[in-house]
Scaffold this motif. Structure first.
Motif, PDB file in Angstrom:
ATOM      1  N   THR A 119       0.838  -1.221  -0.029  1.00 40.51           N
ATOM      2  CA  THR A 119       0.039   0.041  -0.074  1.00 40.51           C
ATOM      3  C   THR A 119       0.887   1.293  -0.122  1.00 40.51           C
ATOM      4  O   THR A 119       0.333   2.394  -0.394  1.00 40.51           O
ATOM      5  CB  THR A 119      -0.924  -0.073   0.995  1.00 40.51           C
ATOM      6  N   ALA A 120       2.088   0.971   0.184  1.00 30.98           N
ATOM      7  CA  ALA A 120       2.890   2.285   0.433  1.00 30.98           C
ATOM      8  C   ALA A 120       3.343   2.933  -1.064  1.00 30.98           C
ATOM      9  O   ALA A 120       3.138   4.069  -1.294  1.00 30.98           O
ATOM     10  CB  ALA A 120       4.316   2.252   1.062  1.00 30.98           C
ATOM     11  N   MET A 121       3.225   2.223  -1.964  1.00 29.17           N
ATOM     12  CA  MET A 121       3.623   2.481  -3.406  1.00 29.17           C
ATOM     13  C   MET A 121       2.739   3.311  -3.904  1.00 29.17           C
ATOM     14  O   MET A 121       2.941   4.351  -4.563  1.00 29.17           O
ATOM     15  CB  MET A 121       4.329   1.253  -4.400  1.00 29.17           C
ATOM     16  N   PRO A 122       1.440   3.072  -3.847  1.00 31.30           N
ATOM     17  CA  PRO A 122       0.375   4.001  -4.583  1.00 31.30           C
ATOM     18  C   PRO A 122       0.494   5.358  -4.222  1.00 31.30           C
ATOM     19  O   PRO A 122      -0.044   6.317  -4.677  1.00 31.30           O
ATOM     20  CB  PRO A 122      -0.820   3.212  -4.497  1.00 31.30           C
ATOM     21  N   ARG A 123       0.611   5.380  -2.652  1.00 26.75           N
ATOM     22  CA  ARG A 123       0.669   6.607  -2.151  1.00 26.75           C
ATOM     23  C   ARG A 123       1.782   7.490  -2.519  1.00 26.75           C
ATOM     24  O   ARG A 123       1.879   8.589  -3.016  1.00 26.75           O
ATOM     25  CB  ARG A 123       0.659   6.491  -0.574  1.00 26.75           C
ATOM     26  N   MET A 124       3.117   6.925  -2.960  1.00 29.21           N
ATOM     27  CA  MET A 124       4.022   7.737  -3.227  1.00 29.21           C
ATOM     28  C   MET A 124       3.939   7.947  -4.701  1.00 29.21           C
ATOM     29  O   MET A 124       4.193   9.096  -5.176  1.00 29.21           O
ATOM     30  CB  MET A 124       5.465   6.642  -3.228  1.00 29.21           C
ATOM     31  N   LEU A 125       3.403   7.127  -5.515  1.00 27.76           N
ATOM     32  CA  LEU A 125       3.149   7.569  -6.923  1.00 27.76           C
ATOM     33  C   LEU A 125       2.106   8.602  -6.988  1.00 27.76           C
ATOM     34  O   LEU A 125       2.059   9.558  -8.153  1.00 27.76           O
ATOM     35  CB  LEU A 125       2.580   6.172  -7.601  1.00 27.76           C
ATOM     36  N   LYS A 126       1.185   8.513  -6.398  1.00 29.23           N
ATOM     37  CA  LYS A 126       0.147   9.517  -6.191  1.00 29.23           C
ATOM     38  C   LYS A 126       1.032  10.903  -5.964  1.00 29.23           C
ATOM     39  O   LYS A 126       0.725  12.058  -6.498  1.00 29.23           O
ATOM     40  CB  LYS A 126      -0.776   9.416  -5.172  1.00 29.23           C
ATOM     41  N   GLU A 127       1.690  11.106  -4.844  1.00 25.08           N
ATOM     42  CA  GLU A 127       2.497  12.174  -4.401  1.00 25.08           C
ATOM     43  C   GLU A 127       3.486  12.758  -5.659  1.00 25.08           C
ATOM     44  O   GLU A 127       3.419  13.809  -5.915  1.00 25.08           O
ATOM     45  CB  GLU A 127       3.420  11.985  -3.326  1.00 25.08           C
ATOM     46  N   LEU A 128       4.141  11.777  -6.163  1.00 23.11           N
ATOM     47  CA  LEU A 128       4.812  12.109  -7.245  1.00 23.11           C
ATOM     48  C   LEU A 128       4.116  12.697  -8.556  1.00 23.11           C
ATOM     49  O   LEU A 128       4.618  13.565  -9.138  1.00 23.11           O
ATOM     50  CB  LEU A 128       5.883  10.886  -7.692  1.00 23.11           C
ATOM     51  N   SER A 129       2.986  12.118  -8.756  1.00 27.41           N
ATOM     52  CA  SER A 129       2.288  12.448 -10.057  1.00 27.41           C
ATOM     53  C   SER A 129       1.593  13.730  -9.840  1.00 27.41           C
ATOM     54  O   SER A 129       1.327  14.605 -10.683  1.00 27.41           O
ATOM     55  CB  SER A 129       1.001  11.552 -10.150  1.00 27.41           C
ATOM     56  N   GLN A 130       1.340  14.192  -8.623  1.00 29.42           N
ATOM     57  CA  GLN A 130       0.872  15.648  -8.487  1.00 29.42           C
ATOM     58  C   GLN A 130       1.914  16.519  -8.395  1.00 29.42           C
ATOM     59  O   GLN A 130       1.593  17.630  -8.230  1.00 29.42           O
ATOM     60  CB  GLN A 130       0.129  15.515  -7.106  1.00 29.42           C
ATOM     61  N   GLU A 131       3.305  16.259  -8.164  1.00 26.97           N
ATOM     62  CA  GLU A 131       4.253  17.195  -7.842  1.00 26.97           C
ATOM     63  C   GLU A 131       4.880  17.597  -9.287  1.00 26.97           C
ATOM     64  O   GLU A 131       5.569  16.678  -9.845  1.00 26.97           O
ATOM     65  CB  GLU A 131       5.181  16.709  -7.203  1.00 26.97           C
ATOM     66  N   LYS A 132       4.530  18.627  -9.836  1.00 26.24           N
ATOM     67  CA  LYS A 132       5.085  19.265 -11.122  1.00 26.24           C
ATOM     68  C   LYS A 132       6.526  19.490 -10.976  1.00 26.24           C
ATOM     69  O   LYS A 132       7.063  20.015 -10.067  1.00 26.24           O
ATOM     70  CB  LYS A 132       4.283  20.624 -11.584  1.00 26.24           C
ATOM     71  N   GLY A 133       7.277  19.251 -11.857  1.00 22.32           N
ATOM     72  CA  GLY A 133       8.743  19.428 -11.831  1.00 22.32           C
ATOM     73  C   GLY A 133       9.438  18.497 -10.827  1.00 22.32           C
ATOM     74  O   GLY A 133      10.559  18.671 -10.728  1.00 22.32           O
TER      75      GLY A 133
END
Length: 160
Positions: free
Chosen positions: A41-55
């Motif tokens: 369950t940790a990976m989806p949270r990280m991918l969401k965070e990364l996808s929302q961070e422009k640049g």
């Protein structure tokens, strides 16, 4: 895979260096849910965070199953420096997830396995072709362009 197939031969529109990061887990004991579920369950949270961070550096990813026990993610980054910065950032999801994972690994006695590989690919050292496919892989991360614009043969695309 989502999206409508694009007719014809396409290639990734990527330019410059690309960093490819593969990361995954192997469930060694399905009954050890307390050990592997938090990793899962940790990976989806990280991918969401990364996808929302422009640049932030992540330009695309694809989650995959490698059989009933192996789950992994192929990630495309615009630089290795941004990947490494994310991994060590104190204020991002990765650091607490990594610390918790290490604690569980020590206590779990092999219940879950973990792996990652990083490839820094210089400009002119990668090539792609997609025939009658939706955007996929590096082409999904960077967009696609008709093959002819980059060369009709793989050797031509690798040389550019």
């Amino acid at each position: 895979m989502t999206g409508k197939p694009i007719e014809g031969r396409m290639t990734a529109a990527a330019e410059g260096e690309v960093t490819v990061f593969l990361i995954g887990m192997r469930i060694n004991r399905f009954r050890a849910l307390r050990t592997w579920w938090p990793v899962f369950t940790a990976m989806p949270r990280m991918l969401k965070e990364l996808s929302q961070e422009k640049g932030g550096g992540l330009i695309g990813f694809r989650a995959l199953l490698g059989g009933p026990r192996l789950l992994y993610v192929v990630q495309y980054w615009d630089s290795k420096d941004k990947l490494l910065a994310y991994a060590s950032a104190q204020d991002k999801q990765h650091r607490p997830a990594w610390a918790a994972f290490n604690r569980r690994m020590r206590n779990g006695k092999g219940d879950v396995g973990f792996w990652h590989e990083t490839y820094v690919v210089p400009s002119g050292s990668y090539e792609s072709v997609y025939v009658n496919m939706p955007e996929f892989g590096l082409g999904e991360a960077t967009g696609v362009t008709p093959v002819g614009r980059r060369g009709d043969r793989a050797a031509d695309r690798l040389a550019s």
